[in-house]
Design a protein around this motif. Structure first.
Motif, PDB file in Angstrom:
ATOM      1  N   LEU A 290      12.116   3.347   7.376  1.00 32.96           N
ATOM      2  CA  LEU A 290      11.208   4.476   7.174  1.00 32.96           C
ATOM      3  C   LEU A 290       9.753   4.089   7.408  1.00 32.96           C
ATOM      4  O   LEU A 290       9.035   4.772   8.162  1.00 32.96           O
ATOM      5  N   THR A 291       9.287   3.021   6.770  1.00 30.50           N
ATOM      6  CA  THR A 291       7.868   2.661   6.925  1.00 30.50           C
ATOM      7  C   THR A 291       7.563   2.236   8.353  1.00 30.50           C
ATOM      8  O   THR A 291       6.458   2.484   8.846  1.00 30.50           O
ATOM      9  N   ARG A 292       8.538   1.623   9.032  1.00 31.27           N
ATOM     10  CA  ARG A 292       8.330   1.274  10.445  1.00 31.27           C
ATOM     11  C   ARG A 292       8.061   2.540  11.263  1.00 31.27           C
ATOM     12  O   ARG A 292       7.145   2.582  12.093  1.00 31.27           O
ATOM     13  N   ARG A 293       8.862   3.581  11.016  1.00 34.20           N
ATOM     14  CA  ARG A 293       8.674   4.832  11.759  1.00 34.20           C
ATOM     15  C   ARG A 293       7.328   5.472  11.424  1.00 34.20           C
ATOM     16  O   ARG A 293       6.613   5.951  12.321  1.00 34.20           O
ATOM     17  N   LEU A 294       6.966   5.450  10.142  1.00 32.14           N
ATOM     18  CA  LEU A 294       5.689   6.046   9.738  1.00 32.14           C
ATOM     19  C   LEU A 294       4.504   5.286  10.328  1.00 32.14           C
ATOM     20  O   LEU A 294       3.488   5.890  10.697  1.00 32.14           O
ATOM     21  N   LEU A 295       4.623   3.968  10.409  1.00 29.21           N
ATOM     22  CA  LEU A 295       3.561   3.171  11.034  1.00 29.21           C
ATOM     23  C   LEU A 295       3.441   3.485  12.519  1.00 29.21           C
ATOM     24  O   LEU A 295       2.341   3.646  13.053  1.00 29.21           O
ATOM     25  N   LEU A 296       4.579   3.584  13.204  1.00 29.76           N
ATOM     26  CA  LEU A 296       4.565   3.881  14.635  1.00 29.76           C
ATOM     27  C   LEU A 296       4.000   5.271  14.907  1.00 29.76           C
ATOM     28  O   LEU A 296       3.321   5.494  15.915  1.00 29.76           O
ATOM     29  N   GLN A 297       4.263   6.218  14.005  1.00 25.93           N
ATOM     30  CA  GLN A 297       3.771   7.589  14.169  1.00 25.93           C
ATOM     31  C   GLN A 297       2.307   7.739  13.777  1.00 25.93           C
ATOM     32  O   GLN A 297       1.708   8.780  14.056  1.00 25.93           O
ATOM     33  N   GLY A 298       1.746   6.718  13.130  1.00 27.13           N
ATOM     34  CA  GLY A 298       0.365   6.799  12.687  1.00 27.13           C
ATOM     35  C   GLY A 298       0.198   7.534  11.369  1.00 27.13           C
ATOM     36  O   GLY A 298      -0.929   7.765  10.920  1.00 27.13           O
ATOM     37  N   VAL A 299       1.305   7.903  10.723  1.00 23.64           N
ATOM     38  CA  VAL A 299       1.233   8.551   9.409  1.00 23.64           C
ATOM     39  C   VAL A 299       0.800   7.540   8.357  1.00 23.64           C
ATOM     40  O   VAL A 299      -0.029   7.831   7.489  1.00 23.64           O
ATOM     41  N   MET A 300       1.363   6.363   8.446  1.00 24.13           N
ATOM     42  CA  MET A 300       1.029   5.267   7.534  1.00 24.13           C
ATOM     43  C   MET A 300       0.147   4.282   8.293  1.00 24.13           C
ATOM     44  O   MET A 300       0.401   3.974   9.470  1.00 24.13           O
ATOM     45  N   ASP A 301      -0.894   3.791   7.640  1.00 21.59           N
ATOM     46  CA  ASP A 301      -1.848   2.918   8.332  1.00 21.59           C
ATOM     47  C   ASP A 301      -1.514   1.438   8.204  1.00 21.59           C
ATOM     48  O   ASP A 301      -1.783   0.666   9.121  1.00 21.59           O
ATOM     49  N   ALA A 302      -0.952   1.038   7.073  1.00 26.73           N
ATOM     50  CA  ALA A 302      -0.641  -0.385   6.877  1.00 26.73           C
ATOM     51  C   ALA A 302       0.396  -0.527   5.774  1.00 26.73           C
ATOM     52  O   ALA A 302       0.501   0.326   4.879  1.00 26.73           O
ATOM     53  N   ALA A 303       1.154  -1.626   5.850  1.00 25.88           N
ATOM     54  CA  ALA A 303       2.131  -1.949   4.807  1.00 25.88           C
ATOM     55  C   ALA A 303       1.922  -3.389   4.370  1.00 25.88           C
ATOM     56  O   ALA A 303       1.744  -4.285   5.203  1.00 25.88           O
ATOM     57  N   ILE A 304       1.935  -3.606   3.055  1.00 22.95           N
ATOM     58  CA  ILE A 304       1.908  -4.954   2.503  1.00 22.95           C
ATOM     59  C   ILE A 304       3.365  -5.411   2.451  1.00 22.95           C
ATOM     60  O   ILE A 304       4.167  -4.874   1.700  1.00 22.95           O
ATOM     61  N   SER A 305       3.703  -6.402   3.257  1.00 26.53           N
ATOM     62  CA  SER A 305       5.113  -6.748   3.455  1.00 26.53           C
ATOM     63  C   SER A 305       5.491  -8.026   2.723  1.00 26.53           C
ATOM     64  O   SER A 305       4.718  -8.987   2.663  1.00 26.53           O
ATOM     65  N   GLN A 306       6.696  -8.010   2.142  1.00 28.45           N
ATOM     66  CA  GLN A 306       7.312  -9.217   1.599  1.00 28.45           C
ATOM     67  C   GLN A 306       8.714  -9.307   2.194  1.00 28.45           C
ATOM     68  O   GLN A 306       9.327  -8.295   2.521  1.00 28.45           O
ATOM     69  N   ASN A 307       9.228 -10.505   2.313  1.00 32.35           N
ATOM     70  CA  ASN A 307      10.489 -10.723   3.015  1.00 32.35           C
ATOM     71  C   ASN A 307      11.665 -10.585   2.052  1.00 32.35           C
ATOM     72  O   ASN A 307      11.883 -11.459   1.207  1.00 32.35           O
ATOM     73  N   PRO A 308      12.470  -9.508   2.162  1.00 30.45           N
ATOM     74  CA  PRO A 308      13.579  -9.324   1.221  1.00 30.45           C
ATOM     75  C   PRO A 308      14.661 -10.388   1.358  1.00 30.45           C
ATOM     76  O   PRO A 308      15.293 -10.768   0.369  1.00 30.45           O
ATOM     77  N   GLY A 309      14.870 -10.882   2.589  1.00 33.88           N
ATOM     78  CA  GLY A 309      15.854 -11.951   2.773  1.00 33.88           C
ATOM     79  C   GLY A 309      15.446 -13.220   2.062  1.00 33.88           C
ATOM     80  O   GLY A 309      16.274 -13.888   1.429  1.00 33.88           O
ATOM     81  N   HIS A 310      14.164 -13.551   2.154  1.00 31.56           N
ATOM     82  CA  HIS A 310      13.669 -14.748   1.466  1.00 31.56           C
ATOM     83  C   HIS A 310      13.814 -14.595  -0.041  1.00 31.56           C
ATOM     84  O   HIS A 310      14.212 -15.538  -0.749  1.00 31.56           O
ATOM     85  N   GLU A 311      13.516 -13.403  -0.556  1.00 29.56           N
ATOM     86  CA  GLU A 311      13.634 -13.190  -1.998  1.00 29.56           C
ATOM     87  C   GLU A 311      15.075 -13.290  -2.468  1.00 29.56           C
ATOM     88  O   GLU A 311      15.361 -13.859  -3.530  1.00 29.56           O
ATOM     89  N   ALA A 312      16.004 -12.723  -1.692  1.00 32.32           N
ATOM     90  CA  ALA A 312      17.426 -12.808  -2.051  1.00 32.32           C
ATOM     91  C   ALA A 312      17.885 -14.258  -2.083  1.00 32.32           C
ATOM     92  O   ALA A 312      18.510 -14.719  -3.051  1.00 32.32           O
ATOM     93  N   ARG A 313      17.553 -14.995  -1.019  1.00 36.48           N
ATOM     94  CA  ARG A 313      17.973 -16.410  -0.942  1.00 36.48           C
ATOM     95  C   ARG A 313      17.304 -17.240  -2.026  1.00 36.48           C
ATOM     96  O   ARG A 313      17.943 -18.099  -2.646  1.00 36.48           O
TER      97      ARG A 313
END
Length: 346
Positions: A290-313
């Motif tokens: 969802l946030t990827r699509r919103l970023l590409l559409q220009g609806v969302m300007d930025a996302a503070i990202s954390q790696n869910p795979g790293h957190e799971a591991r």
């Protein structure tokens, strides 16, 4: 209800059965001995790779005497980031099985302290370790302490309860994440003056409270011309977040920035669109479909990202190290944050 993701540890017999060969043939392939046809070697190696089978690890774990069970207490409901963590745990099934580890998911209402505390209390005596997305509340703190007193290793995941006796926290520096969000909103708004809205899941979640604290620090010190409105608590639900924000937008025509602290992103985006407020600077968290699509559409300007795979591991590795009495590699398990915008989408 808990959902089991892993079975007991794989053995050489399991690999032999899957590859359709004898146990002796598997042994010859593992030790690079001659006398095995290339096609058979390929089939055995494919079975080993497919199951992430590591015979030396499996043997070491068998020597330790027993399997271990870990529970992951996660939010119920459609939170995309939490679903990513659960998906990564599912992908680790081969790695887990090789170490005789079983991981079970326990879905609960993490926004209700009595429900979350009851869910934790129900786990006592059944698991070697528990990872929990935790609400910072006295009843939850007591439930964590009771688990620890009963001999369970407890790790808080994504959201911490530092005043409890939990053994470790796996997650990002949420104050730093909030400060980053504040800097982004302030700079992207530019020379405009006006109000800034904040939508959170709950200020009882430590990660959300710390993000809001960091955000407000930056807004007050660096962007005094922008007034921050009281926090809306949408429980990370799309409908609730949409309704709360829609009412706020109707009351304040001068909102120029928005910080979405947790989930509920689809509802937030819909409220902005329905109100015709597409020019509002919109900063949120995590890179999902969802946030990827919103970023590409220009609806969302930025996302503070954390790696869910790293957190799971990291959560599994920390629980395993605690169960074995081994040191935790703190630098290895440190979770970093990244700033993702349309032009640098991974």
């Amino acid at each position: 209800m808990a959902e089991t993701l892993t079975a007991s540890a794989l053995t050489l017999k399991d690999i032999a059965r899957e590859a359709g060969v004898s146990l002796a043939t598997v042994d010859r392939v593992l030790h690079n001995r001659p006398g095995v046809r290339p096609e058979t070697v390929r089939r055995v190696k494919a079975a080993i790779e497919r199951n992430s089978f590591q015979p030396h690890v499996a043997a070491a774990e068998l020597a330790r005497g027993r399997a271990r069970r870990f529970a992951f207490v996660m939010p119920s409901g459609p939170n995309p980031f939490m679903q990513q963590i659960e998906a990564y745990l599912g992908e680790m099934s081969g790695w887990l099985s090789a170490r005789r580890l079983g991981v079970e998911m326990v879905a609960t209402d993490v926004f209700d302290p009595s429900v979350l505390a009851a869910s934790l209390e129900a786990l006592s005596g059944d698991y070697d370790g528990v990872a929990v997305v935790a609400l910072d509340h006295p009843s939850v703190r007591a439930a964590i302490n009771d688990l620890v007193d009963a001999g369970t290793q407890v790790v808080t995941l994504v959201s911490d309860v530092p005043s409890s006796r939990r053994h470790h926290y796996v997650g990002i520096d949420n104050i730093a994440a909030g400060r980053s969000a504040g800097a982004l909103v302030g700079r992207l708004v530019g020379q405009k003056s006006g109000k800034v809205a904040i939508v959170a899941g709950s200020q009882g979640l430590r990660d959300h409270a710390e993000r809001i604290f960091g955000f407000n620090q930056v807004m007050a010190s660096e962007f005094p011309g922008l007034g921050v409105l009281p926090v809306l608590e949408g429980r990370d639900e799309d409908d609730r977040s949409e309704q709360l924000l829609a009412r706020l937008l109707a009351r304040h025509a001068d909102i120029v920035g928005l910080y979405n602290v947790g989930a509920g992103t689809q509802g937030v985006a819909k409220a902005l669109s329905d109100a015709g407020r597409d020019k509002v600077v919109f900063v949120g968290h995590d890179v999902t479909v969802l946030t990827r699509r919103l970023l590409l559409q220009g609806v969302m300007d930025a996302a503070i990202s954390q790696n869910p795979g790293h957190e799971a591991r990291a959560a599994v590795r920390v629980l395993l190290a605690l169960a074995r009495g081994e040191p935790i590699l703190r630098e290895q398990e440190k979770i970093r944050i990244d700033i993702v915008m349309r032009d640098n989408l991974p």
